[in-house]
Design a protein around this motif. Structure first.
Motif, mmCIF file in Angstrom:
data_model
loop_
_atom_site.group_PDB
_atom_site.id
_atom_site.type_symbol
_atom_site.label_atom_id
_atom_site.label_comp_id
_atom_site.label_asym_id
_atom_site.label_seq_id
_atom_site.Cartn_x
_atom_site.Cartn_y
_atom_site.Cartn_z
ATOM 1 N N VAL A 1 1.237 -1.488 -0.185
ATOM 2 C CA VAL A 1 0.141 0.630 -0.180
ATOM 3 C C VAL A 1 0.961 1.582 -0.078
ATOM 4 C CG1 VAL A 1 -1.780 1.273 1.300
ATOM 5 C CG2 VAL A 1 -1.957 -1.026 0.997
ATOM 6 N N GLU A 2 2.032 1.697 0.860
ATOM 7 C CA GLU A 2 2.681 2.172 1.103
ATOM 8 C C GLU A 2 3.926 2.882 -0.140
ATOM 9 O OE1 GLU A 2 3.889 -0.306 3.188
ATOM 10 O OE2 GLU A 2 6.107 -0.177 2.785
ATOM 11 N N ASN A 3 4.039 1.820 -1.523
ATOM 12 C CA ASN A 3 4.352 1.697 -2.635
ATOM 13 C C ASN A 3 3.498 2.404 -3.417
ATOM 14 O OD1 ASN A 3 6.426 0.719 -2.208
ATOM 15 N ND2 ASN A 3 6.398 -1.555 -2.983
ATOM 16 N N ILE A 4 2.461 2.391 -3.531
ATOM 17 C CA ILE A 4 0.997 2.787 -3.808
ATOM 18 C C ILE A 4 0.731 3.837 -4.134
ATOM 19 C CG2 ILE A 4 -1.739 2.826 -5.223
ATOM 20 C CD1 ILE A 4 -1.054 -0.292 -4.250
ATOM 21 N N MET A 5 0.787 4.365 -2.498
ATOM 22 C CA MET A 5 0.371 6.067 -2.310
ATOM 23 C C MET A 5 2.073 6.677 -2.750
ATOM 24 S SD MET A 5 -1.959 5.506 -0.493
ATOM 25 C CE MET A 5 -2.302 6.676 0.477
ATOM 26 N N ARG A 6 3.712 6.147 -2.274
ATOM 27 C CA ARG A 6 4.422 7.076 -2.768
ATOM 28 C C ARG A 6 4.278 7.208 -4.696
ATOM 29 N NH1 ARG A 6 9.191 3.381 -1.589
ATOM 30 N NH2 ARG A 6 8.106 3.752 0.407
ATOM 31 N N SER A 7 4.363 6.461 -5.061
ATOM 32 C CA SER A 7 3.743 6.220 -6.538
ATOM 33 C C SER A 7 3.093 7.090 -6.885
ATOM 34 C CB SER A 7 3.802 4.354 -6.898
ATOM 35 O OG SER A 7 2.495 4.556 -6.681
ATOM 36 N N GLY A 8 1.757 7.729 -6.351
ATOM 37 C CA GLY A 8 0.642 8.499 -6.353
ATOM 38 C C GLY A 8 0.880 10.019 -6.229
ATOM 39 N N VAL A 9 2.463 9.945 -5.520
ATOM 40 C CA VAL A 9 2.599 11.766 -5.327
ATOM 41 C C VAL A 9 2.773 12.140 -6.312
ATOM 42 C CG1 VAL A 9 4.121 13.509 -4.043
ATOM 43 C CG2 VAL A 9 3.199 11.178 -2.820
ATOM 44 N N GLU A 10 2.021 13.315 -6.671
ATOM 45 C CA GLU A 10 2.311 14.065 -8.131
ATOM 46 C C GLU A 10 3.073 15.501 -7.566
ATOM 47 O OE1 GLU A 10 -2.478 13.853 -8.948
ATOM 48 O OE2 GLU A 10 -1.667 12.130 -10.553
ATOM 49 N N GLY A 11 2.769 15.882 -6.749
ATOM 50 C CA GLY A 11 3.036 17.677 -6.038
ATOM 51 C C GLY A 11 3.095 18.060 -5.153
ATOM 52 N N TYR A 12 2.862 19.223 -4.175
ATOM 53 C CA TYR A 12 2.915 19.384 -3.379
ATOM 54 C C TYR A 12 2.291 20.411 -3.533
ATOM 55 C CZ TYR A 12 6.509 16.074 -2.294
ATOM 56 O OH TYR A 12 7.308 15.109 -2.455
#
Ligand SMILES: Nc1ncnc2c1ncn2[C@@H]1O[C@H](COP(=O)(O)OP(=O)(O)O)[C@@H](O)[C@H]1O
Ligand SMILES: [Mg+2]
Lengths: 303, 264
Positions: A221-232
Motif C-alpha cells: 500500500v505504501e508503494n502505491i501511495m508513494r508512487s501516487g505523489v504528483e506534487g505539493y
C-alpha cells in the motif's frame, strides 16, 4: 510456507444456454503469515469465487489453492482459519451464544477456554445483550457481527473475510478496522475482500486488484501511495508585498498575506531553495497525490 | 459429529412444522372412543388405528425432516459457514442423518407410549378375543421407525444432488410407496403365470429395481401386533441387518455425492 497460496487457480461456471463464464483466470497469489492483504475489485470481479475456492467450497477448474501449506480440498486446511462468508447466514434457530459455542467445538476447543473466549468475542462485537435470543430476530448488522465473532473465537492464525464491512453502520465498520489492526499487531494473517478502497488504505500491508477474473496489480500500500505523489501544495506567508514568484511558479491564489503554490515533484527542490533564500515563511506543505481510489479506478477502467 | 447431531436435534424441536405434526398425536385421545363405535373387536381396531396414526405421523416427519434438512441448509446458505469449518462433508451429512434418526426413535417412543395408553384403555373396557401381545406391538412400532429412517436416508441422499426440494420430497414419497410393494411384485414375477405373461426384459428391469429400491415390506409387523401373532425372531434379525446395510449403503452414496457438490 505461505499462509495462503494459489497457483494457476481457474474457475469456469456453466452459464445459461451452454455459455461458460470465466469467473477466475489463472490466479497466482502468495499471502505471507502475519500479513494483512486487501483483495480489491469491483462487483463480479471474482473475489468471492476466489475465496470459495480457497475454502474448498468450490472445486477449481484448474490450479490449486492451499492454506498454511495444506491443500484446500482437505478438511485439515480449514483447521487454522477463521472464515467469514459474504452476506453470512447461520442456523437461525440458534442463539449467537449457541452458535459460537458450536463453532468452537468444531475446532476441538477445551470447554472452559471456549466458554471464556465465547464471552470475550460476544462482548467485543457488542452481542452480549442479545446472546440468548435466536438469531432469527437479529438485524443484518448483528448477523454480520456474529460472523466476525465466529472467526475470532478459536484464535486462528489466518482470517479470510469476504466483504467484512458490508452491512455494517459506521460504528461497526470502525470496529472491524480496529479488530483487523489488532490482529495485525498480534501477527495474524488477514485476507479480506472489498470493493471500497478506503477500507484497504487504512489497514492493509498489501493490496491486490482483481478485475474480470484477472489479478491486475499487487503491491504494498505504501508503494502505491508513494508512487501516487504528483506534487505539493505550498502555502507561504509574506511579510511584505515582495516578489511572489519562485522558480518561475506563480501562486494559484492569494488571500491577504498568504499565497498557495502548486509545485510538481521535479520542481520542488528548486522552488524551496529560492523560498529559503528569500527568507519567506513556509506556513504549510500539503502532498497532492492520486489516492488508492484513483489508482483502483485507473486499473478498472483500463481498456 | 456429536455437536452436529446436537444442533440437528435442537433445530427439529424448535421447528414450527415439527410442532404442528406432533400436534396430530392429540388424535390418540379419541382412538378408544372412535373404536368403541364399532362395537366389535374394539381393541383390535384401537391397535390398528393407533399403529396407522403412528405410521402416518412418522411418514410426515421422515419426508419433512429428511427432504428439507440438507436442502434448507443449502438454500438458506448455512452451508457456506458450516462446511468451511474443519468438518468433512460426509461427517456433516452423517451427523445430520443421525440427528434425525435419533429424533425418529424419540418420536416413536413418545407416539408409542401414547398408543399403548390408548390401546390399554380400549382393552380394559372391551376385553379382546385374544390376549394382547405387547411385545409384538412395541416391536412393530420400532420396525416402523426403522422403515421411516430408511425413507429419511433416501430423501437426504436425493437432497445432496438436488437444487430444489421437489426431488427429495416427491422422490422419497414415491420410493416409499414403491418400497412397500416391491416384495409383492418380486414374488408375483416368480409365479409360473407371470413367467409366461411378462416379457423377459421387463422382468429384468423389475429385478434391478427390486435390488435398488428399499424393501420395506418386511418392516410391516402390524398384523402381528393387531392379532397377537407371535413374531419370527430370525426374520426380524434379518430385517434388522437389512436395515443397517441399506441405510449404510444409501448414506455412503449420499456422502460421496455431497463431497462432490459445489457450494455456489
Ligand atoms: N454459481 C455461479 N454460476 C454462474 N456464474 C457465477 C456463479 N457465481 C459467480 N458467477 C460469476 O462469476 C463472476 C465472479 O463472481 P464473484 O466471485 O461473486 O464476484 P465478486 O465477489 O468479486 O463480486 C461473476 O461474473 C458472476 O456472475
Ligand atoms: Mg463477492
Amino acid at each position: 510456507m505461505k499462509a495462503i497460496e494459489t497457483t494457476g487457480l481457474c474457475k469456469q461456471f456453466k452459464g445459461k444456454k451452454m455459455t461458460r463464464v470465466d469467473a477466475l483466470k489463472s490466479l497466482d497469489l502468495q499471502i505471507e503469515k502475519g500479513e494483512v492483504f486487501g483483495f480489491l475489485g469491483p462487483n463480479g470481479a471474482g473475489k468471492s469465487t476466489t475465496i470459495k475456492l480457497i475454502m474448498g467450497l468450490l472445486k477449481p477448474t484448474a490450479g490449486t489453492a492451499s492454506i498454511m501449506g495444506k491443500d484446500s480440498s482437505t478438511t485439515d486446511s480449514r483447521r487454522q482459519v477463521g472464515f467469514l462468508p459474504e452476506n453470512p447466514a447461520f442456523y437461525d434457530y440458534l442463539s449467537a451464544e449457541e452458535y459460537i459455542t458450536f463453532v468452537g467445538s468444531q475446532f476441538s476447543m477445551e470447554s472452559s477456554l471456549l466458554k471464556r473466549r465465547t464471552e470475550d468475542v460476544l462482548k467485543r462485537l457488542d452481542l452480549w445483550e442479545a446472546r440468548k435470543r435466536p438469531m432469527r430476530g437479529y438485524s443484518k448488522g448483528m448477523v454480520q457481527r456474529v460472523g466476525l465473532a465466529q472467526t475470532l473465537v478459536h484464535d486462528p492464525d489466518v482470517y479470510i473475510l469476504d466483504e467484512p464491512m458490508s452491512g455494517l453502520d459506521p460504528i461497526g465498520r470502525a470496529l472491524v478496522k480496529d479488530i483487523i489492526l489488532d490482529l495485525k499487531r498480534r501477527g495474524k494473517c488477514v485476507f479480506f475482500s472489498t470493493h471500497i478502497t478506503d477500507d484497504v488504505e487504512k489497514v492493509c500491508d498489501r493490496v491486490g486488484v482483481i478485475v474480470k477474473g484477472s489479478l491486475v496489480a499487487v503491491d504494498r500500500v505504501e508503494n502505491i501511495m508513494r508512487s501516487g505523489v504528483e506534487g505539493y501544495l505550498v502555502h507561504l506567508r509574506f511579510q511584505d508585498s515582495a516578489s511572489r514568484n519562485f522558480a518561475g511558479i506563480e501562486p494559484l491564489r492569494t488571500a491577504g498575506s498568504t499565497s498557495e503554490f502548486y509545485v510538481s515533484c521535479s520542481a520542488f527542490n528548486a522552488f524551496m531553495g529560492e523560498v529559503n533564500a528569500a527568507g519567506v515563511e513556509v506556513a504549510l506543505v500539503e502532498t497532492k497525490r492520486r489516492d488508492l481510489e484513483d489508482f483502483f479506478l485507473s486499473l478498472v477502467n483500463k481498456p | 459429529m456429536l455437536s452436529i447431531v446436537r444442533i440437528t436435534l435442537k433445530g427439529i424441536f424448535r421447528d414450527r412444522i415439527f410442532q404442528g405434526i406432533m400436534a396430530l398425536s392429540l388424535f390418540f385421545v379419541f382412538i378408544p372412543s372412535v373404536a368403541s363405535l364399532s362395537m366389535r373387536q374394539v381393541t383390535e381396531l384401537s391397535t390398528t388405528l393407533s399403529l396407522s396414526l403412528i405410521s402416518f405421523i412418522m411418514l410426515l416427519l421422515a419426508v419433512f425432516l429428511g427432504a428439507t434438512s440438507i436442502w434448507k441448509d443449502i438454500e438458506r446458505r448455512y452451508t457456506f459457514s458450516v462446511l468451511s469449518l474443519p468438518v468433512s462433508r460426509s461427517t456433516y451429512l452423517v451427523g445430520r442423518f443421525l440427528g434425525i434418526a435419533i429424533f425418529m426413535l424419540i418420536a416413536a417412543l413418545f407416539l408409542g407410549s401414547a398408543a399403548i395408553v390408548s390401546i390399554k384403555i380400549a382393552s380394559l373396557t372391551y376385553p379382546p378375543a385374544r390376549p394382547l401381545l405387547w411385545f409384538a406391538i412395541i416391536t412393530s412400532i420400532v420396525f416402523d421407525a426403522l422403515k421411516y429412517i430408511i425413507v429419511v436416508a433416501v430423501s437426504m441422499t436425493l437432497a445432496t444432488v438436488s437444487t430444489s426440494f421437489f426431488l427429495p420430497v416427491f422422490g422419497a414419497i414415491s420410493i416409499f410407496m414403491a418400497g412397500t410393494v416391491t416384495q409383492q411384485v418380486f414374488d408375483y414375477l416368480h409365479t409360473p403365470s407371470a413367467q409366461a405373461a411378462v416379457s423377459a426384459a421387463i422382468r429384468k428391469a423389475a429385478l434391478v429395481l427390486y435390488y435398488l429400491l428399499p424393501n420395506l415390506g418386511g418392516f410391516d409387523l402390524k398384523v402381528h401386533a393387531i392379532y397377537a401373532i407371535p413374531l419370527n425372531t430370525q426374520g426380524l434379525l434379518l430385517t434388522g441387518v437389512y436395515f443397517l446395510a441399506y441405510t449404510g449403503i444409501v448414506m455412503s452414496v449420499g456422502a460421496l455425492l455431497f463431497a462432490r457438490r459445489e457450494m455456489k
